[in-house]
Motif scaffolding. Structure first.
Motif, short mmCIF file in Angstrom:
data_model
loop_
_atom_site.label_atom_id
_atom_site.label_comp_id
_atom_site.label_asym_id
_atom_site.label_seq_id
_atom_site.Cartn_x
_atom_site.Cartn_y
_atom_site.Cartn_z
N GLY A 88 -5.91 -19.36 -21.59
CA GLY A 88 -6.82 -18.26 -21.89
C GLY A 88 -6.66 -17.75 -23.31
O GLY A 88 -7.64 -17.40 -23.97
N VAL A 89 -5.42 -17.70 -23.81
CA VAL A 89 -5.18 -17.28 -25.19
C VAL A 89 -5.83 -18.26 -26.16
O VAL A 89 -6.48 -17.86 -27.13
CB VAL A 89 -3.66 -17.16 -25.47
CG1 VAL A 89 -3.38 -17.02 -26.96
CG2 VAL A 89 -3.07 -15.97 -24.71
N LEU A 90 -5.67 -19.56 -25.89
CA LEU A 90 -6.28 -20.57 -26.76
C LEU A 90 -7.81 -20.50 -26.73
O LEU A 90 -8.46 -20.52 -27.78
CB LEU A 90 -5.81 -21.97 -26.36
CG LEU A 90 -4.33 -22.25 -26.56
CD1 LEU A 90 -3.95 -23.61 -25.95
CD2 LEU A 90 -3.96 -22.19 -28.02
N ILE A 91 -8.37 -20.40 -25.55
CA ILE A 91 -9.82 -20.31 -25.42
C ILE A 91 -10.33 -19.00 -26.04
O ILE A 91 -11.34 -18.98 -26.74
CB ILE A 91 -10.26 -20.43 -23.95
CG1 ILE A 91 -9.99 -21.86 -23.45
CG2 ILE A 91 -11.73 -20.07 -23.77
CD1 ILE A 91 -10.16 -22.03 -21.96
N GLY A 92 -9.61 -17.91 -25.80
CA GLY A 92 -10.00 -16.62 -26.37
C GLY A 92 -9.97 -16.63 -27.89
O GLY A 92 -10.85 -16.06 -28.54
N GLY A 93 -8.97 -17.30 -28.46
CA GLY A 93 -8.90 -17.42 -29.92
C GLY A 93 -10.08 -18.21 -30.47
O GLY A 93 -10.68 -17.85 -31.49
N LEU A 131 -17.36 -17.82 -32.05
CA LEU A 131 -18.56 -17.30 -31.40
C LEU A 131 -18.76 -15.80 -31.59
O LEU A 131 -19.88 -15.32 -31.51
CB LEU A 131 -18.52 -17.62 -29.90
CG LEU A 131 -18.39 -19.10 -29.54
CD1 LEU A 131 -18.31 -19.27 -28.03
CD2 LEU A 131 -19.52 -19.91 -30.12
N LEU A 132 -17.69 -15.06 -31.82
CA LEU A 132 -17.80 -13.61 -31.92
C LEU A 132 -17.41 -13.08 -33.30
O LEU A 132 -17.07 -11.92 -33.43
CB LEU A 132 -16.94 -12.94 -30.85
CG LEU A 132 -17.31 -13.23 -29.41
CD1 LEU A 132 -16.32 -12.58 -28.47
CD2 LEU A 132 -18.72 -12.77 -29.11
N SER A 133 -17.43 -13.91 -34.30
CA SER A 133 -17.04 -13.48 -35.63
C SER A 133 -18.19 -13.69 -36.61
O SER A 133 -18.84 -14.74 -36.60
CB SER A 133 -15.81 -14.27 -36.10
OG SER A 133 -15.44 -13.87 -37.38
N ALA A 134 -18.44 -12.69 -37.44
CA ALA A 134 -19.49 -12.81 -38.45
C ALA A 134 -19.13 -13.89 -39.47
O ALA A 134 -19.99 -14.59 -39.98
CB ALA A 134 -19.72 -11.48 -39.14
N GLU A 135 -17.83 -14.01 -39.78
CA GLU A 135 -17.35 -15.02 -40.72
C GLU A 135 -16.16 -15.75 -40.10
O GLU A 135 -15.01 -15.31 -40.27
CB GLU A 135 -16.92 -14.36 -42.03
CG GLU A 135 -18.05 -13.71 -42.78
CD GLU A 135 -17.56 -13.06 -44.06
OE1 GLU A 135 -16.53 -13.48 -44.59
OE2 GLU A 135 -18.22 -12.12 -44.51
N PRO A 136 -16.39 -16.86 -39.40
CA PRO A 136 -15.27 -17.58 -38.79
C PRO A 136 -14.27 -18.02 -39.85
O PRO A 136 -14.63 -18.47 -40.93
CB PRO A 136 -15.93 -18.79 -38.14
CG PRO A 136 -17.36 -18.41 -37.97
CD PRO A 136 -17.67 -17.48 -39.11
N GLY A 137 -13.00 -17.86 -39.51
CA GLY A 137 -11.94 -18.26 -40.42
C GLY A 137 -11.34 -19.60 -40.01
O GLY A 137 -11.59 -20.10 -38.91
N PRO A 162 -4.75 -22.46 -42.86
CA PRO A 162 -5.15 -22.37 -44.27
C PRO A 162 -4.98 -23.72 -44.98
O PRO A 162 -4.18 -24.57 -44.57
CB PRO A 162 -4.18 -21.33 -44.85
CG PRO A 162 -3.74 -20.53 -43.68
CD PRO A 162 -3.73 -21.48 -42.51
N ALA A 163 -5.74 -23.91 -46.04
CA ALA A 163 -5.74 -25.19 -46.76
C ALA A 163 -4.36 -25.61 -47.24
O ALA A 163 -4.04 -26.79 -47.27
CB ALA A 163 -6.70 -25.11 -47.94
N PHE A 164 -3.50 -24.64 -47.59
CA PHE A 164 -2.17 -24.97 -48.08
C PHE A 164 -1.39 -25.83 -47.08
O PHE A 164 -0.64 -26.72 -47.45
CB PHE A 164 -1.37 -23.69 -48.39
CG PHE A 164 0.10 -23.94 -48.59
CD1 PHE A 164 0.55 -24.49 -49.77
CD2 PHE A 164 1.01 -23.63 -47.60
CE1 PHE A 164 1.90 -24.73 -49.96
CE2 PHE A 164 2.36 -23.86 -47.78
CZ PHE A 164 2.81 -24.42 -48.97
#
Length: 163
Positions: free
Chosen positions: A73-78, A84-90, A94-96
């Motif tokens: 559930g934590v993985l699916i929720g993340g 699906l629920l973020s204006a700007e998915p991150g 990170p690229a580093f």
């Protein structure tokens, strides 16, 4: 109508919701909140005849399927929260960390965190959310040192690897 889901929630909303998870979990299941033990459950499920005492055949991982469902559930929720629920998915990584030095850092950090959670008797969520709410002194001490370690890593160790 659902625009409020796309924005980060303030601490005074998300904090109490996380805090309420502890008594609800205790009332509904009688179990503690924590995630670090899930590695043991997965290992015991994958190696049921292991000779390691930690994963011995006397250990029943099936009794802990609720923890495994919680991890799923934590993985699916993340994923849902980010894509699906973020204006700007991150990015989850990170690229580093795609560089060889980043991979080594992730691997070493994972080993240290895994060792630390077993040595401390639990992870940050188990100690900080569950342990402190149960008034465990050892959880308070562990939480203080989790923060000290995080601060030291952020201010002194991480700058050695990220220019």
């Amino acid at each position: 109508m659902l625009a409020w889901l796309l924005e980060p929630w303030p601490w005074y909303v998300s904090g109490p919701l996380i805090g309420l998870a502890v008594p609800i979990l205790l009332l509904l299941t009688g179990k503690n909140l924590g995630i670090s033990s899930s590695l043991r459950h997965i290992g015991a499920a994958c190696r049921p005849n292991s000779k390691l005492p930690y994963l011995s055949k006397n250990y029943s991982w099936r009794e802990h399927t609720g923890t495994l469902i919680f991890v799923l559930g934590v993985l699916i929720g993340g994923f849902v929260g980010n894509y699906l629920l973020s204006a700007e998915p991150g990015n989850f990584i990170p690229a580093f960390y795609a560089s060889p030095l980043g991979v080594v850092g992730l691997f070493a950090g994972g080993i240290l965190i895994g060792f630390g959670t077993r040595y401390a008797g639990g992870c940050t969520s188990g100690h900080t959310i569950m342990g402190i709410s149960a008034l465990n002194l050892s959880s308070l001490v562990a939480t203080v040192f989790f923060f000290v370690g995080g601060l030291l890593s952020t201010w002194f160790i991480l700058p050695l690897f990220i220019p």
